[in-house]
Design a protein around this motif. Structure first.
Motif, PDB file in Angstrom:
ATOM      1  N   THR A  36      -5.169 -38.346 -35.200  1.00 14.04           N
ATOM      2  CA  THR A  36      -4.463 -39.149 -34.195  1.00 14.04           C
ATOM      3  C   THR A  36      -3.781 -38.235 -33.172  1.00 14.04           C
ATOM      4  OG1 THR A  36      -2.515 -39.222 -35.645  1.00 14.04           O
ATOM      5  CG2 THR A  36      -4.021 -41.115 -35.749  1.00 14.04           C
ATOM      6  N   ALA A  37      -4.340 -37.040 -33.008  1.00 17.35           N
ATOM      7  CA  ALA A  37      -3.680 -36.045 -32.146  1.00 17.35           C
ATOM      8  C   ALA A  37      -3.429 -36.574 -30.736  1.00 17.35           C
ATOM      9  CB  ALA A  37      -4.519 -34.774 -32.090  1.00 17.35           C
ATOM     10  N   CYS A  38      -4.429 -37.247 -30.159  1.00  9.01           N
ATOM     11  CA  CYS A  38      -4.247 -37.689 -28.772  1.00  9.01           C
ATOM     12  C   CYS A  38      -3.271 -38.856 -28.677  1.00  9.01           C
ATOM     13  CB  CYS A  38      -5.583 -37.999 -28.106  1.00  9.01           C
ATOM     14  SG  CYS A  38      -6.584 -39.223 -28.950  1.00  9.01           S
ATOM     15  N   CYS A  39      -3.015 -39.544 -29.779  1.00 10.98           N
ATOM     16  CA  CYS A  39      -2.039 -40.642 -29.783  1.00 10.98           C
ATOM     17  C   CYS A  39      -0.621 -40.094 -29.953  1.00 10.98           C
ATOM     18  CB  CYS A  39      -2.327 -41.611 -30.922  1.00 10.98           C
ATOM     19  SG  CYS A  39      -4.055 -42.084 -31.078  1.00 10.98           S
ATOM     20  N   ARG A  40      -0.507 -38.789 -30.206  1.00  9.91           N
ATOM     21  CA  ARG A  40       0.807 -38.166 -30.439  1.00  9.91           C
ATOM     22  C   ARG A  40       1.074 -37.053 -29.435  1.00  9.91           C
ATOM     23  NH1 ARG A  40       0.590 -35.410 -35.156  1.00  9.91           N
ATOM     24  NH2 ARG A  40      -1.644 -35.639 -35.447  1.00  9.91           N
ATOM     25  N   SER A  41       0.464 -37.176 -28.255  1.00 11.30           N
ATOM     26  CA  SER A  41       0.509 -36.068 -27.300  1.00 11.30           C
ATOM     27  C   SER A  41       1.131 -36.433 -25.961  1.00 11.30           C
ATOM     28  CB  SER A  41      -0.900 -35.512 -27.097  1.00 11.30           C
ATOM     29  OG  SER A  41      -1.343 -34.875 -28.266  1.00 11.30           O
ATOM     30  N   SER A  42       2.124 -37.307 -25.975  1.00 15.14           N
ATOM     31  CA  SER A  42       2.903 -37.630 -24.760  1.00 15.14           C
ATOM     32  C   SER A  42       2.015 -38.025 -23.590  1.00 15.14           C
ATOM     33  CB  SER A  42       3.772 -36.430 -24.348  1.00 15.14           C
ATOM     34  OG  SER A  42       4.586 -36.026 -25.411  1.00 15.14           O
ATOM     35  N   GLN A  43       1.113 -38.967 -23.860  1.00 17.58           N
ATOM     36  CA  GLN A  43       0.201 -39.394 -22.804  1.00 17.58           C
ATOM     37  C   GLN A  43       0.596 -40.775 -22.288  1.00 17.58           C
ATOM     38  OE1 GLN A  43      -3.831 -37.960 -22.844  1.00 17.58           O
ATOM     39  NE2 GLN A  43      -3.860 -38.186 -25.041  1.00 17.58           N
ATOM     40  N   PHE A  44       0.525 -40.919 -20.972  1.00 18.43           N
ATOM     41  CA  PHE A  44       0.613 -42.244 -20.371  1.00 18.43           C
ATOM     42  C   PHE A  44      -0.789 -42.839 -20.364  1.00 18.43           C
ATOM     43  CE2 PHE A  44       4.309 -40.223 -18.272  1.00 18.43           C
ATOM     44  CZ  PHE A  44       5.276 -41.121 -18.687  1.00 18.43           C
ATOM     45  N   ILE A  45      -0.912 -44.058 -20.859  1.00 21.24           N
ATOM     46  CA  ILE A  45      -2.222 -44.706 -20.923  1.00 21.24           C
ATOM     47  C   ILE A  45      -2.331 -45.712 -19.779  1.00 21.24           C
ATOM     48  CG2 ILE A  45      -3.835 -46.002 -22.374  1.00 21.24           C
ATOM     49  CD1 ILE A  45      -2.873 -43.376 -23.620  1.00 21.24           C
ATOM     50  N   PRO A  46      -3.286 -45.518 -18.857  1.00 16.56           N
ATOM     51  CA  PRO A  46      -3.452 -46.498 -17.787  1.00 16.56           C
ATOM     52  C   PRO A  46      -4.107 -47.773 -18.308  1.00 16.56           C
ATOM     53  CG  PRO A  46      -5.076 -44.738 -17.572  1.00 16.56           C
ATOM     54  CD  PRO A  46      -4.205 -44.372 -18.730  1.00 16.56           C
ATOM     55  N   ILE A  47      -3.557 -48.895 -17.871  1.00 13.90           N
ATOM     56  CA  ILE A  47      -4.141 -50.198 -18.229  1.00 13.90           C
ATOM     57  C   ILE A  47      -4.518 -50.884 -16.911  1.00 13.90           C
ATOM     58  CG2 ILE A  47      -3.825 -52.349 -19.530  1.00 13.90           C
ATOM     59  CD1 ILE A  47      -2.968 -50.262 -21.409  1.00 13.90           C
ATOM     60  N   ILE A  58      -0.035 -56.050 -26.362  1.00  7.82           N
ATOM     61  CA  ILE A  58       1.012 -55.036 -26.152  1.00  7.82           C
ATOM     62  C   ILE A  58       2.270 -55.738 -25.672  1.00  7.82           C
ATOM     63  CG2 ILE A  58       1.678 -52.990 -24.807  1.00  7.82           C
ATOM     64  CD1 ILE A  58      -1.282 -52.312 -24.544  1.00  7.82           C
ATOM     65  N   PRO A  59       3.410 -55.520 -26.328  1.00  8.62           N
ATOM     66  CA  PRO A  59       4.652 -56.143 -25.845  1.00  8.62           C
ATOM     67  C   PRO A  59       4.882 -55.777 -24.378  1.00  8.62           C
ATOM     68  CG  PRO A  59       4.994 -55.108 -27.987  1.00  8.62           C
ATOM     69  CD  PRO A  59       3.621 -54.708 -27.538  1.00  8.62           C
ATOM     70  N   PRO A  60       5.141 -56.771 -23.519  1.00  3.26           N
ATOM     71  CA  PRO A  60       5.255 -56.506 -22.078  1.00  3.26           C
ATOM     72  C   PRO A  60       6.295 -55.456 -21.741  1.00  3.26           C
ATOM     73  CG  PRO A  60       5.510 -58.862 -22.564  1.00  3.26           C
ATOM     74  CD  PRO A  60       5.307 -58.163 -23.870  1.00  3.26           C
ATOM     75  N   GLU A  61       7.352 -55.346 -22.561  1.00  3.16           N
ATOM     76  CA  GLU A  61       8.402 -54.374 -22.251  1.00  3.16           C
ATOM     77  C   GLU A  61       7.932 -52.927 -22.396  1.00  3.16           C
ATOM     78  OE1 GLU A  61       8.499 -56.650 -24.601  1.00  3.16           O
ATOM     79  OE2 GLU A  61       9.224 -55.859 -26.526  1.00  3.16           O
ATOM     80  N   LEU A  62       6.754 -52.724 -23.012  1.00  2.00           N
ATOM     81  CA  LEU A  62       6.221 -51.363 -23.166  1.00  2.00           C
ATOM     82  C   LEU A  62       5.361 -50.942 -21.973  1.00  2.00           C
ATOM     83  CD1 LEU A  62       5.158 -51.359 -26.929  1.00  2.00           C
ATOM     84  CD2 LEU A  62       7.232 -50.410 -25.908  1.00  2.00           C
ATOM     85  N   LEU A  63       5.084 -51.891 -21.063  1.00  2.00           N
ATOM     86  CA  LEU A  63       4.247 -51.594 -19.904  1.00  2.00           C
ATOM     87  C   LEU A  63       5.113 -51.509 -18.660  1.00  2.00           C
ATOM     88  CD1 LEU A  63       1.287 -54.049 -20.590  1.00  2.00           C
ATOM     89  CD2 LEU A  63       1.310 -51.571 -20.921  1.00  2.00           C
ATOM     90  N   PHE A  64       4.768 -50.597 -17.771  1.00  2.00           N
ATOM     91  CA  PHE A  64       5.477 -50.533 -16.485  1.00  2.00           C
ATOM     92  C   PHE A  64       4.476 -50.246 -15.374  1.00  2.00           C
ATOM     93  CE2 PHE A  64       5.572 -46.373 -18.426  1.00  2.00           C
ATOM     94  CZ  PHE A  64       5.283 -45.511 -17.387  1.00  2.00           C
ATOM     95  N   PRO A  85       3.477 -46.028 -28.698  1.00  2.00           N
ATOM     96  CA  PRO A  85       4.243 -47.020 -29.459  1.00  2.00           C
ATOM     97  C   PRO A  85       3.356 -47.972 -30.266  1.00  2.00           C
ATOM     98  CG  PRO A  85       4.294 -47.520 -27.110  1.00  2.00           C
ATOM     99  CD  PRO A  85       3.634 -46.186 -27.254  1.00  2.00           C
ATOM    100  N   MET A  86       2.055 -47.976 -29.975  1.00  2.00           N
ATOM    101  CA  MET A  86       1.158 -48.846 -30.743  1.00  2.00           C
ATOM    102  C   MET A  86       0.590 -48.127 -31.966  1.00  2.00           C
ATOM    103  SD  MET A  86       1.797 -51.205 -28.767  1.00  2.00           S
ATOM    104  CE  MET A  86       1.010 -52.460 -29.756  1.00  2.00           C
ATOM    105  N   LEU A  87       0.984 -46.872 -32.161  1.00  2.00           N
ATOM    106  CA  LEU A  87       0.569 -46.121 -33.358  1.00  2.00           C
ATOM    107  C   LEU A  87       1.537 -46.472 -34.486  1.00  2.00           C
ATOM    108  CD1 LEU A  87      -1.487 -43.860 -34.232  1.00  2.00           C
ATOM    109  CD2 LEU A  87       0.362 -42.231 -33.790  1.00  2.00           C
ATOM    110  N   VAL A  88       1.040 -47.133 -35.500  1.00  2.00           N
ATOM    111  CA  VAL A  88       1.885 -47.583 -36.611  1.00  2.00           C
ATOM    112  C   VAL A  88       1.280 -47.065 -37.914  1.00  2.00           C
ATOM    113  CG1 VAL A  88       2.797 -49.600 -37.837  1.00  2.00           C
ATOM    114  CG2 VAL A  88       2.547 -49.663 -35.340  1.00  2.00           C
ATOM    115  N   ASP A  89       2.113 -46.422 -38.736  1.00  2.00           N
ATOM    116  CA  ASP A  89       1.627 -45.836 -39.999  1.00  2.00           C
ATOM    117  C   ASP A  89       0.407 -44.949 -39.755  1.00  2.00           C
ATOM    118  OD1 ASP A  89       3.646 -47.073 -41.385  1.00  2.00           O
ATOM    119  OD2 ASP A  89       2.423 -48.844 -41.887  1.00  2.00           O
ATOM    120  N   ASP A  90       0.482 -44.167 -38.684  1.00  2.07           N
ATOM    121  CA  ASP A  90      -0.578 -43.211 -38.342  1.00  2.07           C
ATOM    122  C   ASP A  90      -1.933 -43.849 -38.058  1.00  2.07           C
ATOM    123  OD1 ASP A  90       0.036 -40.669 -37.755  1.00  2.07           O
ATOM    124  OD2 ASP A  90      -0.118 -39.874 -39.790  1.00  2.07           O
ATOM    125  N   ALA A  91      -1.907 -45.080 -37.580  1.00  2.00           N
ATOM    126  CA  ALA A  91      -3.162 -45.730 -37.175  1.00  2.00           C
ATOM    127  C   ALA A  91      -2.878 -46.618 -35.972  1.00  2.00           C
ATOM    128  CB  ALA A  91      -3.736 -46.564 -38.318  1.00  2.00           C
TER     129      ALA A  91
END
Ligand code: SF4
Length: 217
Positions: A36-47, A58-64, A85-91
């Motif tokens: 899960t390295a790329c999920c733990r690497s301070s990345q902004f994900i474009p949607i 995705i909870p709306p408050e997590l998107l800007f 923030p969508m990574l839960v229990d390493d998945a």
């Protein structure tokens, strides 16, 4: 201790697939195997605006709103530890509904181009993983393409400041994606001979090289 190498698959097959993914035709098929390295690497994900299914998970408050992008483009950020923030229990908790950028992401672009692999790379966890990939080369033509990929990547690294402003992404993964997009120009040519074609190609390209995920500041 040296980390165990990982089988990256057949280079020629991978290159065709990643080119299609970067052109928006399908996703990547990375054998992440629990990484899960790329999920733990301070990345902004474009949607993107049409990713309604993803947004509904995705909870709306997590998107800007995405800076410098048209209305409707959003970013999903990361927590104080650099984790999605969508990574839960390493998945990934929304794996079936994950963003398009995550479906297309493939850290093997770094292994193939040699970009972003240094010990002091801005994404050390991804770099550590990417350094372990080993491709198989079925034909001499695959070796030639591998060389042209690395030549394109080196050229972008060496000439980023001379090329049109904003044409060469600052971060390794989108820069690697761009190198993949222009590597044909370096096939069987010296870098200087490819230079004119590169300048023409970069002027014609949109500034963002696909939806490859970009690391945060
Ligand atoms: S860093 Fe690479 S192997 Fe690890 S989760 Fe991301 S794409 Fe998969």
């Amino acid at each position: 201790m040296t980390a165990r190498p990982l089988d990256a698959g057949d280079f020629g097959t991978w290159l065709v697939g990643i080119q299609q993914a970067l052109d928006g035709d399908g996703g990547s098929d990375v054998p992440c195997d629990g990484c899960t390295a790329c999920c733990r690497s301070s990345q902004f994900i474009p949607i993107e605006p049409d990713e309604t299914e993803t947004r509904s998970h995705i909870p709306p408050e997590l998107l800007f709103p995405a800076p410098r992008r048209p209305e409707g483009h959003a970013l999903l950020g990361y927590d104080e530890h650099g984790r999605c923030p969508m990574l839960v229990d390493d998945a990934c908790s929304i794996y079936e509904h994950r963003p398009r950028a995550c479906r297309r992401y493939d850290c093997r672009v770094l292994a193939a181009t040699g970009l972003g692999l240094a010990e002091d790379a801005d994404q050390p966890l991804v770099a550590e993983r990417a350094r372990r990939w080993r491709f198989a080369y079925a034909t001499p033509g695959d070796r030639d393409r591998d060389e042209s990929l690395r030549a394109a990547a080196s050229y972008l690294d060496d000439h980023a400041g001379d090329l049109p402003e904003g044409a060469v992404p600052a971060h390794a993964a989108p820069r690697a994606a761009l190198a993949i997009g222009i590597h044909d120009l370096f096939l069987g040519r010296e870098p200087d001979a490819a230079a004119v074609g590169v300048a023409v190609e970069l002027r014609a390209r949109p500034r963002a090289a696909g939806s490859v995920r970009r690391p945060g500041p």
